[in-house]
Design a protein around this motif. Structure first.
Motif, PDB file in Angstrom:
ATOM      1  N   GLN A   1       6.120   7.377  -7.783  1.00 25.32           N
ATOM      2  CA  GLN A   1       5.121   7.853  -6.860  1.00 25.32           C
ATOM      3  C   GLN A   1       4.043   8.349  -7.523  1.00 25.32           C
ATOM      4  O   GLN A   1       2.684   8.287  -7.404  1.00 25.32           O
ATOM      5  CB  GLN A   1       5.719   8.604  -5.511  1.00 25.32           C
TER       6      GLN A   1
ATOM      7  N   ARG B   1       7.126   1.385   2.943  1.00 27.74           N
ATOM      8  CA  ARG B   1       5.555   1.881   3.159  1.00 27.74           C
ATOM      9  C   ARG B   1       4.794   1.013   3.659  1.00 27.74           C
ATOM     10  O   ARG B   1       3.816   1.249   4.462  1.00 27.74           O
ATOM     11  CB  ARG B   1       5.012   2.068   1.827  1.00 27.74           C
TER      12      ARG B   1
ATOM     13  N   VAL C   1       5.882   9.212   2.455  1.00 22.45           N
ATOM     14  CA  VAL C   1       5.215   8.067   3.188  1.00 22.45           C
ATOM     15  C   VAL C   1       4.412   8.503   4.564  1.00 22.45           C
ATOM     16  O   VAL C   1       5.065   9.138   5.240  1.00 22.45           O
ATOM     17  CB  VAL C   1       6.463   7.115   3.602  1.00 22.45           C
TER      18      VAL C   1
END
Length: 370
Positions: A84, A286, A305
């Motif tokens: 991420q 996602r 998310v």
């Protein structure tokens, strides 16, 4: 206050606007000036408050793209969080610097090939980074900044020795930035060992105010009837996007099978699921292709998310902090969310601790599932 006031350059501000980010969050307003001033920082902030960009923005505009040296290292406890952070770094890589993600489950060969081209910023999990350091495929001799993200989780997962070993490869004079959801004596001890008069930034008071956006309920049942209760709740709620928390990998495996037997398709992530499969699952989640994600606490670190509407605690969390962290996955950016804790008598003590902490009796939800 806007990003210009924080001395973020115009190219980055333009890139932020293109990604729909106009106003800095509280943690960004507090942290960015300290990092630009080259101070050491201990930041207490949970996931979802804009913490990643708080350290990435000043770092990305500072790195010299004409250099082939590794100037910045970001350490993450889990692969999911490393992925991420890397995605965010690539999104705002205005100076076209060399960025490498180094974590387990990713092909070492491709990482080595990339290293030959010169890497300015490395985002890594401790184990894989040590592997590279011992192979001498990575040098930290020119490092000027290290970020240790989720320090509390690092220590909880037993990475203290790895961090100390990594620091022995780096110069003594460094800007050190530590971020953590909790700051206890162990976190402080580790941080102060490598920091020079750090600024402590605690924005958790602001974060606690987000809890009223979350409707919380509890379902009291027995372990034997837990699956039936969960199935009934999921049928009644039909959530848009939800995370179902289990305490162990084995419980997550069992729940996935049990839900499938009841006609509910869910995907699980934990450390035994192969990395490429985990990445595919997270991408599908996602992209809203997966409605139910089953996760363990460790695997969920770094899941940030938007759009998660419901959190189900199939297993009670181990601590109040864990509960706050779990439910914080919903009600992002001012949205409202819903959480449900399914508990049996042996976990009433943790429910009591949560209620004492919240100064609030969580309403009981009646579920007729028998």
């Amino acid at each position: 206050m806007d990003f210009k006031d924080l001395k973020i350059n115009s190219k980055l501000i333009y890139s932020l606007k293109n990604n729909g980010i106009i106003t800095p969050t509280k943690v960004q307003m507090d942290v960015i000036p300290e990092i630009i001033s080259k101070k050491d920082v201990i930041g207490k902030s949970k996931t979802g408050t804009g913490k990643t960009l708080a350290f990435l923005l000043p770092i990305l505009q500072r790195i010299d793209n004409t250099s082939k040296n590794t100037e910045v290292l970001i350490l993450s406890p889990t692969r999911e969080l490393a992925i991420q952070i890397t995605e965010e770094a690539n999104k705002f890589n205005i100076n076209d610097i060399g960025i490498l993600a180094a974590y387990g489950g990713k092909d070492v060969g491709s990482q080595l090939k990339k290293l030959n081209k010169g890497i300015n910023l490395i985002i890594a999990t401790p184990g894989r980074l040590l592997d590279h350091l011992e192979r001498k495929s990575i040098s930290l001799s020119k490092l000027n900044t290290i970020v240790i993200d989720e320090v509390d989780q690092m220590l909880l997962m037993g990475f203290k020795n790895e961090i100390e070993k990594i620091m022995s490869y780096a110069p003594k004079k460094l800007q050190t930035l530590c971020f953590s959801a909790t700051i206890d004596s162990k976190v402080k001890k580790l941080a102060y060992r490598y920091m020079n008069n750090p600024t402590i930034i605690d924005i958790t008071e602001n974060e606690e105010s987000e809890i009223p956006n979350i409707k919380q309920e509890v379902v009291k049942t027995t372990d034997r009837w837990k699956v039936d209760a969960l199935v009934k709740i999921l049928e009644e709620d039909n959530p848009f996007m939800s995370i179902i928390f289990c305490r162990t990998k084995r419980r997550a495996d069992e729940l996935e099978v049990k839900l499938a037997a009841k006609g509910i398709k869910a995907a699980k992530i934990h450390s035994d699921v192969p990395q490429n499969k985990r990445e595919k699952i997270m991408k599908s989640f996602r992209d809203c292709e997966i409605q139910y994600l089953i996760a363990t606490d460790v695997a969920s670190r770094g899941i940030d998310v938007t759009g998660v509407t419901h959190i189900y605690n199939y297993d009670a969390p181990e601590s109040v902090e864990s509960y706050i962290h779990r439910i914080g996955r919903t009600a992002r950016a001012g949205d409202s969310g819903y959480t449900c804790l399914i508990t049996d008598p042996k976990n009433y003590n943790i429910l009591e601790e949560i209620e004492n902490y919240l100064k609030y009796t969580i309403p009981e939800r009646e579920v007729n599932f028998k």
